[in-house]
Scaffold this motif. Structure first.
Motif, PDB file in Angstrom:
ATOM      1  N   ILE A  31       0.815  -1.218   0.000  1.00 49.35           N
ATOM      2  CA  ILE A  31       0.000   0.000   0.000  1.00 49.35           C
ATOM      3  C   ILE A  31       0.852   1.273   0.000  1.00 49.35           C
ATOM      4  CG2 ILE A  31      -1.555   1.367   1.449  1.00 49.35           C
ATOM      5  CD1 ILE A  31      -3.288  -0.992   1.788  1.00 49.35           C
ATOM      6  N   ARG A  44      -8.247   6.302  -0.964  1.00 46.51           N
ATOM      7  CA  ARG A  44      -8.224   5.447   0.220  1.00 46.51           C
ATOM      8  C   ARG A  44      -8.079   4.003  -0.253  1.00 46.51           C
ATOM      9  NH1 ARG A  44     -13.514   6.926   3.495  1.00 46.51           N
ATOM     10  NH2 ARG A  44     -14.312   6.815   1.379  1.00 46.51           N
ATOM     11  N   ALA A  46      -7.319  -0.227   0.957  1.00 48.82           N
ATOM     12  CA  ALA A  46      -7.240  -1.243   2.004  1.00 48.82           C
ATOM     13  C   ALA A  46      -6.826  -2.565   1.372  1.00 48.82           C
ATOM     14  CB  ALA A  46      -8.573  -1.396   2.721  1.00 48.82           C
ATOM     15  N   VAL A  61      -8.006  -7.370   7.769  1.00 45.95           N
ATOM     16  CA  VAL A  61      -7.421  -6.123   7.285  1.00 45.95           C
ATOM     17  C   VAL A  61      -5.914  -6.175   7.518  1.00 45.95           C
ATOM     18  CG1 VAL A  61      -7.364  -3.617   7.509  1.00 45.95           C
ATOM     19  CG2 VAL A  61      -9.532  -4.850   7.781  1.00 45.95           C
ATOM     20  N   HIS A  63      -3.575  -3.895   5.868  1.00 43.40           N
ATOM     21  CA  HIS A  63      -3.005  -2.547   5.871  1.00 43.40           C
ATOM     22  C   HIS A  63      -3.996  -1.607   5.199  1.00 43.40           C
ATOM     23  CE1 HIS A  63      -0.078   0.414   6.476  1.00 43.40           C
ATOM     24  NE2 HIS A  63       0.734   0.213   5.455  1.00 43.40           N
ATOM     25  N   THR A  64      -3.961  -0.333   5.586  1.00 40.30           N
ATOM     26  CA  THR A  64      -4.827   0.666   4.967  1.00 40.30           C
ATOM     27  C   THR A  64      -4.041   1.952   4.725  1.00 40.30           C
ATOM     28  OG1 THR A  64      -5.574   1.607   7.076  1.00 40.30           O
ATOM     29  CG2 THR A  64      -6.868  -0.222   6.170  1.00 40.30           C
ATOM     30  N   SER A  65      -4.561   2.764   3.832  1.00 43.10           N
ATOM     31  CA  SER A  65      -4.038   4.110   3.614  1.00 43.10           C
ATOM     32  C   SER A  65      -5.233   5.046   3.469  1.00 43.10           C
ATOM     33  CB  SER A  65      -3.180   4.168   2.351  1.00 43.10           C
ATOM     34  OG  SER A  65      -2.721   5.483   2.115  1.00 43.10           O
ATOM     35  N   ILE A  70      -9.957   2.691   9.065  1.00 42.18           N
ATOM     36  CA  ILE A  70     -10.809   1.686   8.446  1.00 42.18           C
ATOM     37  C   ILE A  70     -11.963   2.388   7.731  1.00 42.18           C
ATOM     38  CG2 ILE A  70     -12.155  -0.403   8.827  1.00 42.18           C
ATOM     39  CD1 ILE A  70      -9.193  -0.606   9.562  1.00 42.18           C
ATOM     40  N   PRO A  71     -12.151   2.136   6.439  1.00 43.87           N
ATOM     41  CA  PRO A  71     -13.257   2.776   5.708  1.00 43.87           C
ATOM     42  C   PRO A  71     -14.601   2.512   6.367  1.00 43.87           C
ATOM     43  CG  PRO A  71     -11.741   1.705   4.177  1.00 43.87           C
ATOM     44  CD  PRO A  71     -11.311   1.300   5.555  1.00 43.87           C
ATOM     45  N   ASP A 127      -8.944  -3.129  -1.968  1.00 42.60           N
ATOM     46  CA  ASP A 127     -10.150  -2.301  -2.000  1.00 42.60           C
ATOM     47  C   ASP A 127      -9.702  -0.853  -2.167  1.00 42.60           C
ATOM     48  OD1 ASP A 127     -12.153  -0.451  -0.755  1.00 42.60           O
ATOM     49  OD2 ASP A 127     -13.295  -2.294  -0.527  1.00 42.60           O
TER      50      ASP A 127
END
Length: 259
Positions: A31, A44, A46, A61, A63-65, A70-71, A127
């Motif tokens: 990510i 955004r 995920a 989950v 990793h996210t950016s 968390i969306p 995602d």
């Protein structure tokens, strides 16, 4: 100049991504590298792991950016294992079943679900916000993911036993060293701070189990190594189906296994 800058950004993103040498590091590097690659878009993102047990009703989950955000479209499932799990709704199920790009639409936002493959199976899902996502950008993302998948396949083969598909001894040694190192660092910190010794620590606990197959040598001696391999495969399948999805399974060597 813009073209030169875009090429430099792309190359730097790929260099950052491919500097990782194990599956976990690659997952965590994807990510940030993709976010740099899409610096003009800044969506955004995920990365979600598909559990080993196909009948699980959740995704993990990874990793996210932006980080740790968390969306809102995700429905979080509380659990006691320390990871973040979300409901595997219809769009995610369709993405896994069809093994293709899927649109995820809700009232206030929409996203694109891109399957990521390991050994021809959907192992994770990217995602990404659909707002402002052009066809050219999506095609570039798919190419980026293909490169990631190729490196993940190499790392996956390096970490897993060729017969059973379980993690191998080299991977076990690596994870055990990491765990002991983290535990040692924590103990040193607690020693320095007296009040921390007195406070209860709400931390994840680890355990280890060693299993072997009794009289396995007699199977090889009496029926041959082909039958012995079938026993190892059957035992591995039983472990995978019986143990929890978050338990790490290793073939330590011969007929010896570690959980």
């Amino acid at each position: 100049m813009d073209t030169a800058n875009n090429k430099a950004i792309t190359l730097n993103s790929l260099i950052d991504l491919t500097s990782a040498r194990d599956c976990r590091s690659l997952e965590l590097a994807l990510i940030p590298a993709l976010h740099d690659f899409l610096s003009n878009y800044s969506p955004r993102i995920a990365l979600l792991r598909v559990p080993r047990h196909t009948d699980c009703d959740y995704l993990e989950v990874i990793h996210t950016s932006p980080a740790l955000k968390i969306p809102e479209r995700f429905t979080i499932i509380p659990n006691k294992y320390g990871d973040i799990r979300i409901e595997k709704n219809g769009a995610f199920q369709q993405c896994i079943h069809d093994a293709g790009i899927t649109k995820h639409r809700e009232e206030n936002n929409s996203s694109v679900l891109i399957p990521i493959f390991t050994n021809k199976l959907v192992s994770s899902i990217l995602d990404i916000d659909d707002d402002g996502l052009t066809a050219d950008t999506l095609e570039s993302i798919r190419g980026f993911i293909d490169i990631y998948s190729n490196f993940m396949a190499i790392a996956n083969d390096n970490e897993h036993d060729t017969l059973t598909g379980l993690r191998n001894r080299k991977t076990f040694d690596y994870h055990l060293t990491e765990l002991l190192s983290a535990n040692s660092s924590e103990k040193s910190a607690i020693t320095r701070l007296e009040h921390e010794r007195r406070e209860p620590h709400n931390k994840e606990r680890h355990w280890i189990g060693i299993l072997d197959i009794d009289f396995f040598k007699s199977v090889n001696d009496n029926f041959g190594h082909v039958y012995g391999d079938e026993v190892l495969l059957l035992f591995s399948e039983i472990m995978i189906k019986t143990l929890r999805n978050n338990d790490m399974l290793f073939r330590y060597g011969g007929e010896e296994f570690v959980v």
